[in-house]
Scaffold this motif. Structure first.
Motif, PDB file in Angstrom:
ATOM      1  N   PRO A  41       0.648  -1.898   0.022  1.00  0.00           N
ATOM      2  CA  PRO A  41      -0.070   0.257   0.332  1.00  0.00           C
ATOM      3  C   PRO A  41       0.937   1.193  -0.143  1.00  0.00           C
ATOM      4  O   PRO A  41       2.152   1.326   0.892  1.00  0.00           O
ATOM      5  N   SER A  42       0.228   2.547  -0.813  1.00  0.00           N
ATOM      6  CA  SER A  42       0.962   3.687  -0.731  1.00  0.00           C
ATOM      7  C   SER A  42       0.802   4.739   0.316  1.00  0.00           C
ATOM      8  O   SER A  42      -0.227   4.045   0.437  1.00  0.00           O
ATOM      9  N   ALA A  43       0.722   5.424   0.084  1.00  0.00           N
ATOM     10  CA  ALA A  43       0.990   6.897   1.150  1.00  0.00           C
ATOM     11  C   ALA A  43       0.169   7.595  -0.223  1.00  0.00           C
ATOM     12  O   ALA A  43      -0.326   8.789   0.412  1.00  0.00           O
ATOM     13  N   VAL A  44       0.431   7.532  -1.167  1.00  0.00           N
ATOM     14  CA  VAL A  44      -0.219   8.653  -2.332  1.00  0.00           C
ATOM     15  C   VAL A  44      -2.066   8.848  -2.254  1.00  0.00           C
ATOM     16  O   VAL A  44      -2.234   6.874  -2.432  1.00  0.00           O
ATOM     17  N   ASP A  45      -2.573   9.095  -2.724  1.00  0.00           N
ATOM     18  CA  ASP A  45      -3.697   9.737  -2.419  1.00  0.00           C
ATOM     19  C   ASP A  45      -4.261   9.524  -4.181  1.00  0.00           C
ATOM     20  O   ASP A  45      -4.231  10.371  -4.673  1.00  0.00           O
ATOM     21  N   THR A  46      -5.323   8.402  -4.846  1.00  0.00           N
ATOM     22  CA  THR A  46      -5.528   7.665  -5.852  1.00  0.00           C
ATOM     23  C   THR A  46      -6.251   9.015  -6.243  1.00  0.00           C
ATOM     24  O   THR A  46      -6.859   9.029  -7.068  1.00  0.00           O
ATOM     25  N   PHE A  48      -6.806  11.825  -5.479  1.00  0.00           N
ATOM     26  CA  PHE A  48      -6.951  13.772  -5.004  1.00  0.00           C
ATOM     27  C   PHE A  48      -7.593  14.335  -6.303  1.00  0.00           C
ATOM     28  O   PHE A  48      -8.053  14.822  -6.929  1.00  0.00           O
ATOM     29  N   LYS A  49      -6.953  13.513  -7.284  1.00  0.00           N
ATOM     30  CA  LYS A  49      -7.102  14.247  -8.387  1.00  0.00           C
ATOM     31  C   LYS A  49      -8.561  14.180  -9.366  1.00  0.00           C
ATOM     32  O   LYS A  49      -8.874  15.311  -9.407  1.00  0.00           O
ATOM     33  N   PHE A  50      -9.107  13.491  -8.638  1.00  0.00           N
ATOM     34  CA  PHE A  50     -11.194  13.554  -8.960  1.00  0.00           C
ATOM     35  C   PHE A  50     -11.807  14.175  -8.081  1.00  0.00           C
ATOM     36  O   PHE A  50     -12.438  15.241  -8.507  1.00  0.00           O
ATOM     37  N   ARG A  51     -11.001  14.630  -7.297  1.00  0.00           N
ATOM     38  CA  ARG A  51     -10.948  16.077  -6.130  1.00  0.00           C
ATOM     39  C   ARG A  51     -10.924  17.061  -5.928  1.00  0.00           C
ATOM     40  O   ARG A  51     -11.854  18.048  -6.646  1.00  0.00           O
ATOM     41  N   ASN A  52      -9.710  16.985  -6.773  1.00  0.00           N
ATOM     42  CA  ASN A  52      -9.252  18.739  -6.829  1.00  0.00           C
ATOM     43  C   ASN A  52     -10.267  18.698  -8.324  1.00  0.00           C
ATOM     44  O   ASN A  52     -10.845  20.077  -8.367  1.00  0.00           O
TER      45      ASN A  52
END
Length: 150
Positions: A41-46, A48-52
């Motif tokens: 598991p990575s700490a990257v929020d997948t 984020f792009k869609f919320r942004n």
């Protein structure tokens, strides 16, 4: 005392070349593919792009409303100032929001100090909210319900 090793280099020339070379070696490629293959598991929020993207679309829709349909927004206010003053204020506010949003988007897409730009963006947003409260929101009604009781 000890034997001095000042005549020998601590790092060989081949090691220096490997450290400072721009090209990837076979071991680097293998290491990166091994990391990609491991499904840790990575700490990257997948998301984020869609919320942004959603928030940017909301911001631009309100900016379009303020730029081209300012009279609709002005009709919600009651003030001693002229409607034309409010129209100009809303249009300048919309242009300012578009400018800082484009700067934010550029920083995100180019990965140019995005963390710092995001913090500045939050600070500018909070300041703009406080300024708008004293410049515009106080004129929403002549009898603001938050100050008076029936």
């Amino acid at each position: 005392m000890g034997i001095s090793h000042t005549d020998e280099g601590l790092v060989t020339r081949a090691e220096l070349d490997a450290l400072f070379s721009e090209e990837e070696t076979a071991s680097d490629v293998e290491l990166m593919s091994a990391r990609a293959a491991s499904h840790l598991p990575s700490a990257v929020d997948t998301w984020f792009k869609f919320r942004n993207l959603f928030l940017l679309s909301v911001v631009f829709s309100y900016c379009i409303k303020l730029l081209f349909f300012s009279h609709v927004a002005v009709s919600n206010y009651q003030s001693h100032m002229s409607d034309e003053t409010f129209v100009r204020y809303f249009q300048y506010r919309a242009l300012f929001v578009i400018a800082i949003t484009v700067f934010y988007l550029y920083s995100y897409l180019r990965n140019w100090f995005f963390e710092k730009v995001s913090l500045v963006f939050v600070g500018v947003g909070a300041t703009a909210l406080a300024m708008d409260y004293f410049n515009a929101y106080v004129y929403l009604s002549e009898n603001p319900t938050q100050w008076m009781r029936d």
